[in-house]
Design an enzyme around this catalytic site. Structure first.
Site, PDB file in Angstrom:
ATOM      1  N   LYS A 105       6.225  13.608   6.020  1.00 24.49           N
ATOM      2  CA  LYS A 105       5.816  12.208   6.022  1.00 24.49           C
ATOM      3  C   LYS A 105       6.733  11.447   6.979  1.00 24.49           C
ATOM      4  O   LYS A 105       7.950  11.377   6.767  1.00 24.49           O
ATOM      5  CB  LYS A 105       5.896  11.597   4.634  1.00 24.49           C
ATOM      6  CG  LYS A 105       5.532  10.108   4.634  1.00 24.49           C
ATOM      7  CD  LYS A 105       5.840   9.446   3.313  1.00 24.49           C
ATOM      8  CE  LYS A 105       5.706   7.933   3.446  1.00 24.49           C
ATOM      9  NZ  LYS A 105       6.122   7.221   2.212  1.00 24.49           N
TER      10      LYS A 105
ATOM     11  N   GLY B 121       2.774  -0.089  -2.243  1.00 24.31           N
ATOM     12  CA  GLY B 121       2.196  -1.294  -2.805  1.00 24.31           C
ATOM     13  C   GLY B 121       1.355  -1.115  -4.048  1.00 24.31           C
ATOM     14  O   GLY B 121       0.991  -2.095  -4.703  1.00 24.31           O
TER      15      GLY B 121
ATOM     16  N   THR C 120       7.203   3.970  -6.892  1.00 25.53           N
ATOM     17  CA  THR C 120       7.747   2.901  -7.725  1.00 25.53           C
ATOM     18  C   THR C 120       6.859   2.581  -8.917  1.00 25.53           C
ATOM     19  O   THR C 120       7.369   2.275 -10.006  1.00 25.53           O
ATOM     20  CB  THR C 120       7.956   1.633  -6.871  1.00 25.53           C
ATOM     21  OG1 THR C 120       8.721   1.979  -5.712  1.00 25.53           O
ATOM     22  CG2 THR C 120       8.699   0.568  -7.646  1.00 25.53           C
TER      23      THR C 120
END
Length: 253
Positions: free
Chosen positions: A96, A184, A206
């Protein structure tokens, strides 16, 4: 029904990718990852833990595909060096690419990302690039050799969900490579919406790590991704004005 996510020639049953940072403990991290059903786990190469046995003690590279990322890099040079180091350390070829351009918003530096993509693709890496939600730039990344583009839904770690769905939809419509939402996502409905729109997968960290119950949230995310994918494949009805769900023709009275 066989419906695999294909990245770098490999088939994956799960379309949910998860990270390993911010958890209260490695045991909690491992439990959440297991419950998520994810097969690909991202690992920040610049975190010291990767060089220690602690990560692999809890998350086996024999069971999961490790996806090294260049989190914390601000230039193409640093990112390329970091990901080449990852390949030397673990033989990881699928990576990534993440190059931050703004320390406050954590938005990607797209010119440096494009530069690094070209270098890594030429060197045989399977590049999955974190990007902004500009369709023109994701098209350039695809041309440069990306195996997948990973546009943000909202700023990293914000949990705000998909802020500009029309931008994401445009990227999906034009892409000939997988589009995975990265950054997000805050809760299961965000992940479901991304999949319903036609994303090939969702990457998050997260939203699990900082949930009140990460393991339960991991299950919710797994089901949301699966549900959203099925809804996309099924094809939703067209939106219209009110229409009775029971036909009135042929009724009595």
């Amino acid at each position: 029904m066989e419906d695999f996510l294909v990245l770098g020639g490999k088939k994956f049953s799960s379309r949910l990718l998860v990270g390993t940072g911010k958890y209260r403990s490695m045991a909690e991290c491992a439990a959440a990852i297991k419950e998520s059903g994810a097969e690909i786990v991202t690992v920040a190469v610049r975190r010291a833990e990767i060089a220690e046995p602690v990560l692999e003690d809890f998350i086996s590279p024999e069971k999961y595909t490790f996806l090294p990322n260049s989190a914390g890099c601000y230039t193409a040079e640093a990112a390329v060096r970091t990901l080449k180091l990852a390949r030397e350390m673990g033989g990881w070829n699928m990576v990534k690419l993440e190059i931050i351009g703004d320390r406050e918003t954590l938005h990607p530096n797209m010119s440096e990302t494009l530069k690094a993509t070209e270098i890594l693709a030429r060197d045989g890496f399977v590049v999955m690039a974190y990007s902004d939600d500009d369709a023109g730039m994701t098209r350039r990344l695809e041309t440069a050799g990306c195996a997948a583009v990973m546009p943000l839904a909202a700023p990293i770690g914000s949990g705000l969900g998909i802020l500009r769905p029309e931008k994401l939809q445009k990227i999906i419509a034009q892409a000939k490579i997988p589009v995975l939402v990265d950054a997000g996502i805050g809760t299961a409905s965000d992940a479901c919406i991304a999949m319903e729109m036609g994303c090939a997968g969702v990457l998050l960290n997260t939203a699990l790590a900082l949930a009140e119950n990460p393991v339960l949230m991991a299950r919710a995310m797994r089901l949301a991704v699966e549900s959203g994918r099925l809804a996309h494949l099924a094809g939703r009805m067209k939106k219209s004005a009110a229409a009775a769900s029971s036909p009135v023709a042929g009724t009595i009275g």
